[in-house]
Design a protein around this motif. Structure first.
Motif, PDB file in Angstrom:
ATOM      1  N   MET A 165       0.851  -1.203   0.000  1.00  0.00           N
ATOM      2  CA  MET A 165       0.000   0.000   0.000  1.00  0.00           C
ATOM      3  C   MET A 165       0.884   1.250   0.000  1.00  0.00           C
ATOM      4  SD  MET A 165      -3.072   0.744   2.664  1.00  0.00           S
ATOM      5  CE  MET A 165      -2.143   1.437   4.014  1.00  0.00           C
ATOM      6  N   ALA A 166       0.619   2.147  -0.945  1.00  0.00           N
ATOM      7  CA  ALA A 166       1.443   3.369  -1.007  1.00  0.00           C
ATOM      8  C   ALA A 166       0.561   4.602  -0.864  1.00  0.00           C
ATOM      9  CB  ALA A 166       2.176   3.418  -2.342  1.00  0.00           C
ATOM     10  N   ASP A 167       0.857   5.406   0.143  1.00  0.00           N
ATOM     11  CA  ASP A 167       0.129   6.662   0.346  1.00  0.00           C
ATOM     12  C   ASP A 167       1.018   7.831  -0.069  1.00  0.00           C
ATOM     13  OD1 ASP A 167      -2.093   5.405   1.342  1.00  0.00           O
ATOM     14  OD2 ASP A 167      -1.457   5.560   3.430  1.00  0.00           O
ATOM     15  N   ILE A 168       0.476   8.698  -0.897  1.00  0.00           N
ATOM     16  CA  ILE A 168       1.231   9.870  -1.358  1.00  0.00           C
ATOM     17  C   ILE A 168       0.423  11.119  -1.019  1.00  0.00           C
ATOM     18  CG2 ILE A 168       2.235  11.037  -3.366  1.00  0.00           C
ATOM     19  CD1 ILE A 168       2.449   8.298  -4.716  1.00  0.00           C
ATOM     20  N   LEU A 169       1.100  12.096  -0.425  1.00  0.00           N
ATOM     21  CA  LEU A 169       0.427  13.349  -0.076  1.00  0.00           C
ATOM     22  C   LEU A 169       0.880  14.437  -1.043  1.00  0.00           C
ATOM     23  CD1 LEU A 169      -1.363  14.733   2.205  1.00  0.00           C
ATOM     24  CD2 LEU A 169       0.818  15.555   3.109  1.00  0.00           C
ATOM     25  N   GLY A 170      -0.078  15.051  -1.735  1.00  0.00           N
ATOM     26  CA  GLY A 170       0.238  16.182  -2.609  1.00  0.00           C
ATOM     27  C   GLY A 170      -0.128  17.465  -1.887  1.00  0.00           C
ATOM     28  N   ILE A 171       0.697  18.499  -2.033  1.00  0.00           N
ATOM     29  CA  ILE A 171       0.307  19.783  -1.448  1.00  0.00           C
ATOM     30  C   ILE A 171       0.551  20.927  -2.415  1.00  0.00           C
ATOM     31  CG2 ILE A 171       0.430  19.259   1.026  1.00  0.00           C
ATOM     32  CD1 ILE A 171       3.160  20.403   1.110  1.00  0.00           C
ATOM     33  N   ALA A 218      -4.399  20.241   0.204  1.00  0.00           N
ATOM     34  CA  ALA A 218      -3.706  18.965   0.350  1.00  0.00           C
ATOM     35  C   ALA A 218      -4.584  17.866  -0.233  1.00  0.00           C
ATOM     36  CB  ALA A 218      -3.430  18.676   1.822  1.00  0.00           C
ATOM     37  N   CYS A 219      -3.921  16.782  -0.681  1.00  0.00           N
ATOM     38  CA  CYS A 219      -4.646  15.658  -1.279  1.00  0.00           C
ATOM     39  C   CYS A 219      -3.916  14.371  -0.941  1.00  0.00           C
ATOM     40  CB  CYS A 219      -4.699  15.844  -2.789  1.00  0.00           C
ATOM     41  SG  CYS A 219      -5.247  14.375  -3.678  1.00  0.00           S
ATOM     42  N   LEU A 220      -4.648  13.362  -0.527  1.00  0.00           N
ATOM     43  CA  LEU A 220      -4.024  12.077  -0.236  1.00  0.00           C
ATOM     44  C   LEU A 220      -4.473  11.014  -1.231  1.00  0.00           C
ATOM     45  CD1 LEU A 220      -2.715  10.860   2.934  1.00  0.00           C
ATOM     46  CD2 LEU A 220      -3.968   9.169   1.615  1.00  0.00           C
ATOM     47  N   VAL A 221      -3.484  10.398  -1.871  1.00  0.00           N
ATOM     48  CA  VAL A 221      -3.739   9.376  -2.874  1.00  0.00           C
ATOM     49  C   VAL A 221      -3.201   8.041  -2.358  1.00  0.00           C
ATOM     50  CG1 VAL A 221      -3.001   8.598  -5.162  1.00  0.00           C
ATOM     51  CG2 VAL A 221      -3.766  10.957  -4.848  1.00  0.00           C
ATOM     52  N   ARG A 222      -4.058   7.008  -2.344  1.00  0.00           N
ATOM     53  CA  ARG A 222      -3.609   5.669  -1.925  1.00  0.00           C
ATOM     54  C   ARG A 222      -3.692   4.737  -3.126  1.00  0.00           C
ATOM     55  NH1 ARG A 222      -6.062   3.635   3.411  1.00  0.00           N
ATOM     56  NH2 ARG A 222      -4.312   4.874   4.184  1.00  0.00           N
ATOM     57  N   ASP A 223      -2.552   4.184  -3.495  1.00  0.00           N
ATOM     58  CA  ASP A 223      -2.480   3.267  -4.649  1.00  0.00           C
ATOM     59  C   ASP A 223      -3.226   3.836  -5.850  1.00  0.00           C
ATOM     60  OD1 ASP A 223      -1.026   1.534  -3.094  1.00  0.00           O
ATOM     61  OD2 ASP A 223      -2.765   0.326  -2.512  1.00  0.00           O
ATOM     62  N   GLY A 224      -3.074   5.116  -6.085  1.00  0.00           N
ATOM     63  CA  GLY A 224      -3.657   5.746  -7.271  1.00  0.00           C
ATOM     64  C   GLY A 224      -5.073   6.248  -7.105  1.00  0.00           C
ATOM     65  N   THR A 225      -5.727   5.938  -5.954  1.00  0.00           N
ATOM     66  CA  THR A 225      -7.101   6.419  -5.725  1.00  0.00           C
ATOM     67  C   THR A 225      -7.067   7.631  -4.798  1.00  0.00           C
ATOM     68  OG1 THR A 225      -7.970   4.198  -5.970  1.00  0.00           O
ATOM     69  CG2 THR A 225      -9.379   5.770  -4.830  1.00  0.00           C
ATOM     70  N   ILE A 226      -7.821   8.669  -5.153  1.00  0.00           N
ATOM     71  CA  ILE A 226      -7.859   9.856  -4.304  1.00  0.00           C
ATOM     72  C   ILE A 226      -8.749   9.553  -3.096  1.00  0.00           C
ATOM     73  CG2 ILE A 226      -8.436  12.313  -4.200  1.00  0.00           C
ATOM     74  CD1 ILE A 226      -8.231  12.272  -7.332  1.00  0.00           C
ATOM     75  N   LEU A 227      -8.154   9.585  -1.913  1.00  0.00           N
ATOM     76  CA  LEU A 227      -8.948   9.303  -0.707  1.00  0.00           C
ATOM     77  C   LEU A 227      -9.518  10.574  -0.099  1.00  0.00           C
ATOM     78  CD1 LEU A 227      -7.148   6.574   1.417  1.00  0.00           C
ATOM     79  CD2 LEU A 227      -8.824   6.319  -0.389  1.00  0.00           C
ATOM     80  N   ALA A 228      -8.770  11.670  -0.200  1.00  0.00           N
ATOM     81  CA  ALA A 228      -9.224  12.910   0.431  1.00  0.00           C
ATOM     82  C   ALA A 228      -8.522  14.096  -0.218  1.00  0.00           C
ATOM     83  CB  ALA A 228      -8.901  12.886   1.926  1.00  0.00           C
ATOM     84  N   ALA A 229      -9.224  15.223  -0.274  1.00  0.00           N
ATOM     85  CA  ALA A 229      -8.616  16.466  -0.759  1.00  0.00           C
ATOM     86  C   ALA A 229      -9.406  17.628  -0.180  1.00  0.00           C
ATOM     87  CB  ALA A 229      -8.634  16.526  -2.281  1.00  0.00           C
ATOM     88  N   VAL A 252      -3.693  17.602  -6.103  1.00  0.00           N
ATOM     89  CA  VAL A 252      -4.127  16.331  -6.689  1.00  0.00           C
ATOM     90  C   VAL A 252      -3.134  15.899  -7.763  1.00  0.00           C
ATOM     91  CG1 VAL A 252      -5.931  15.227  -8.088  1.00  0.00           C
ATOM     92  CG2 VAL A 252      -6.570  16.825  -6.278  1.00  0.00           C
ATOM     93  N   GLY A 253      -2.777  16.870  -8.633  1.00  0.00           N
ATOM     94  CA  GLY A 253      -1.877  16.558  -9.738  1.00  0.00           C
ATOM     95  C   GLY A 253      -0.500  16.131  -9.246  1.00  0.00           C
ATOM     96  N   ALA A 254       0.016  16.797  -8.211  1.00  0.00           N
ATOM     97  CA  ALA A 254       1.351  16.474  -7.705  1.00  0.00           C
ATOM     98  C   ALA A 254       1.386  15.034  -7.202  1.00  0.00           C
ATOM     99  CB  ALA A 254       1.724  17.452  -6.593  1.00  0.00           C
ATOM    100  N   ALA A 255       0.356  14.645  -6.433  1.00  0.00           N
ATOM    101  CA  ALA A 255       0.331  13.283  -5.886  1.00  0.00           C
ATOM    102  C   ALA A 255       0.184  12.246  -7.000  1.00  0.00           C
ATOM    103  CB  ALA A 255      -0.811  13.151  -4.876  1.00  0.00           C
ATOM    104  N   LEU A 256      -0.714  12.516  -7.966  1.00  0.00           N
ATOM    105  CA  LEU A 256      -0.936  11.545  -9.047  1.00  0.00           C
ATOM    106  C   LEU A 256       0.265  11.463  -9.986  1.00  0.00           C
ATOM    107  CD1 LEU A 256      -4.698  12.187  -9.898  1.00  0.00           C
ATOM    108  CD2 LEU A 256      -3.722  10.194  -8.746  1.00  0.00           C
ATOM    109  N   ALA A 257       0.964  12.585 -10.189  1.00  0.00           N
ATOM    110  CA  ALA A 257       2.157  12.573 -11.050  1.00  0.00           C
ATOM    111  C   ALA A 257       3.218  11.662 -10.443  1.00  0.00           C
ATOM    112  CB  ALA A 257       2.694  13.997 -11.228  1.00  0.00           C
TER     113      ALA A 257
END
Ligand SMILES: [Fe+2]
Length: 615
Positions: A1-7, A16-27, A344-349
């Motif tokens: 499981m990989a969590d990435i935080l974009g800001i 801020a946006c949190l992406v887990r395994d490519g799915t946006i969980l929160a923004a 969102v874009g930073a985390a997904l990139a």
């Protein structure tokens, strides 16, 4: 499981946006928590919320990704200064200490903030990465889109160097095609006219767009002759002799003022016909640039779909024209098209471009933004104790009772504060934090403006319409879940104006019913449409269905739940306060319904109207 935080932070609209395994969980945007509109500070509250939603700690994150490369931006400032020196000295001196203190040392500062937030040493933090500004915009437009392949166009004020950038998105890859560098910027040109017509740069652009239908395109040729060298392919150069943003602290200079016959309109002063003509002119020019760029991109890429982001992509009139012009079969616009969406874009990139992870497209054709309902939610178990603590009388209804009762109240021309589920991410309220009313009511437009929003407006409100009924009301049969497309009301519903009505002016003109849904129809018969979908927004959809069953009408008015200058409400407390301070008749918080008549008056020591700066 990989969590990435974009800001996204420090320019405007931190998020801020949190992406887990490519799915946006929160923004979420920071302004909703701090209650300061367009708050640009470190988004500590938004970050804490995203982590909490994902049950994850800072030290669990795989990466933290910032949406901007600080050194590239610093280099732009420096080079701009050098090429315009000594004229640019004043703006440089003003900007420099901020850049030196904060932005140049951004990495050190971000590490410090994160270490404090997590209560750990800097050495324990996950890797901190930086995407380029336009790469983050492009990623926010393409990766959550429903398309496997698409042309991607980003247009904004300015990132690091690019102001307009073109990309090809294929599966999990974004390939840069070309860009237009600073200072040649469609966003900043629009902002120059926003400033000149007396509105606030970075937030008043939508007012210029709303004002445009009252004006004549008298200055289009002047703009092409003096300000904008537009090529047939849509690329352009600006004549910087008329613009001041490289060298001064304002947008326009004396030459610009001489060209249009006087100084800028002072904010809040009376609108003149000339302001409307200027608005119409810059709007037409912007649409022409957008249309030419879109058709160039279609020719160059052969793609069937287009994705848009960047502040200019909030120009929903231009977006609607691109859709109707038809070079692309489908157009998808990132709902947080401005800088908040950079998170969102930073985390997904990082997930797709850096880690080369595949994209999982949804099988139902939907997008990855989940109706933009990515913010905090509050259950009835949290709402009820809050209401009891306020001693606020309410009733709790079942889902079916709720839709029926509110549909009835809407039909009786009541104004409803509608607070449901997760808060929207991006600038628009989409049925989670909305004030709603009957679109058929001729008085709804002015009631909502004067008694709820405490403003006069030359813009009508936006309609929320059942997706399956959109073509019955508007000349469009496409999804517009994020209220980012404008289309005309169908001809059969329009009302012609009498000669006496035609002689009216400005806001008076808006009060002349233009269709059988007057509260949402602009003077040029246009409407800024939100299509409502059962899958992403079930409770709002069922309310519209109940209203349709009662009245035969599948459209209601939807405006953001706030007063003028206030960020959209986030918590039940924000919503309750806004309800009590305004003439909203009924407040719905989850399944709880409050009638204004039952409430004790709110006692406050200060004048809350002074709490929010005007937008
Ligand atoms: Fe941007």
């Amino acid at each position: 499981m990989a969590d990435i935080l974009g800001i996204s932070a420090f320019y405007h609209d931190s998020a801020a946006c949190l992406v887990r395994d490519g799915t946006i969980l929160a923004a979420a945007q920071e302004e909703r928590f701090t209650r300061k509109k367009h708050d640009a500070s470190f988004p500590g509250n938004a970050i804490r919320y995203c982590l909490q939603e994902a049950h994850c700690a800072v030290t669990d994150l795989k990466y933290i990704v910032f949406y901007d490369k600080p050194l590239v931006k610093f280099e732009r400032l420096l080079e701009t200064y050098l090429s315009f020196a000594p004229r640019g000295r004043r703006s440089f001196v003003a900007a420099m200490p901020v850049w030196l203190k904060e932005k140049l040392f951004l990495k050190a500062m971000l590490c410090k903030e994160f270490a404090a937030l997590a209560g750990v040493k800097k050495s324990a933090l996950p890797p901190l990465l930086f995407t380029e500004h336009h790469e983050a915009h492009a990623a926010s437009a393409f990766f959550p889109s429903p398309f496997r392949t698409a042309a991607v166009l980003c247009m904004d004020g300015v990132g690091e160097w690019a102001t307009t950038s073109a990309w090809l998105g294929q599966d999990n890859q974004l390939t840069p095609l070309w860009d237009i560098p600073f200072p040649h910027s469609l966003g900043l040109l629009y902002s120059a006219f926003t400033y000149y017509t007396g509105f606030k740069v970075n937030s008043g652009e939508y007012k210029v767009m709303g004002l445009a239908p009252y004006g004549e395109p008298k200055y289009v040729q002047t703009i092409y002759d003096h300000l904008l060298d537009l090529k047939p392919d849509g690329t352009f150069r600006l004549n910087m002799e008329y613009l001041n943003y490289c060298t001064g602290l304002t947008m326009t200079n004396a030459r610009f003022h001489a060209l249009f016959g006087g100084p800028p309109r002072p904010p809040e002063s009376l609108l003149r016909q000339q302001d409307m003509d200027l608005a119409r002119s810059i709007q037409e020019v912007t649409e022409e640039v957008m249309l030419r760029l879109a058709s160039t991109m279609q020719r160059e890429t052969g793609a069937e779909h287009l994705c848009l982001a960047g502040g200019v992509a909030l120009n929903c009139v231009g977006n609607g024209k691109i859709l109707r012009a038809g070079p692309f079969q489908g157009v998808w616009i990132q709902p947080a098209a401005g800088d908040a969406g950079g998170a969102v874009g930073a985390a997904l990139a990082a997930w797709h471009q850096l880690d080369e992870q595949p994209r999982a497209l949804r099988t139902d054709g939907g997008d990855g933004m989940q109706g933009a309902l990515l913010g905090p939610a509050f259950s009835d178990a949290e709402i009820e104790p809050f209401l009891r603590s306020k001693d606020a009388p309410y009733v709790r209804l079942s889902d079916a009772e709720l839709s029926n009762r509110i549909a009835e109240e809407l039909a009786a021309e009541k104004v409803i504060g509608w607070f449901q589920g997760r808060m929207e991410f991006g600038p628009r309220a989409l049925g989670a934090r909305s004030i709603i009313g009957d679109a058929r009511s001729p008085k709804m437009q002015s009631v909502m403006n004067l008694k709820i929003k405490y403003r006069e407006s030359f813009r009508p409100f936006a309609p929320s319409v059942l997706r399956e009924r959109v073509a019955d009301y508007f000349e469009m049969d496409a999804d517009s879940p994020y209220m980012l497309l404008v289309a005309p009301v169908v001809e059969g519903r329009r009302a012609a104006m009498t000669e006496a009505q035609k002689a009216l002016w400005g806001i008076e003109l808006l009060n002349v019913p233009r269709s059988d849904i007057p509260a949402v129809t602009h003077v040029d018969y246009s409407a800024r449409i939100q299509t409502v979908h059962a899958e992403t927004n079930p409770r709002y959809y069922h309310l519209l269905k109940a209203f349709e069953a009662k009245t035969g009408c599948g459209v209601i008015v939807n405006t953001s739940f706030n007063v003028r200058g206030e960020p959209i409400v986030c918590t039940p407390e924000d919503a309750y306060r806004c309800f009590m301070r305004t003439e909203i008749d009924t407040l719905v918080l989850g399944n709880c319904v409050l009638d204004k008549i039952d409430q004790k008056p709110l006692v406050e020591n200060t004048d809350w109207r002074k709490e929010f700066v005007l937008d």
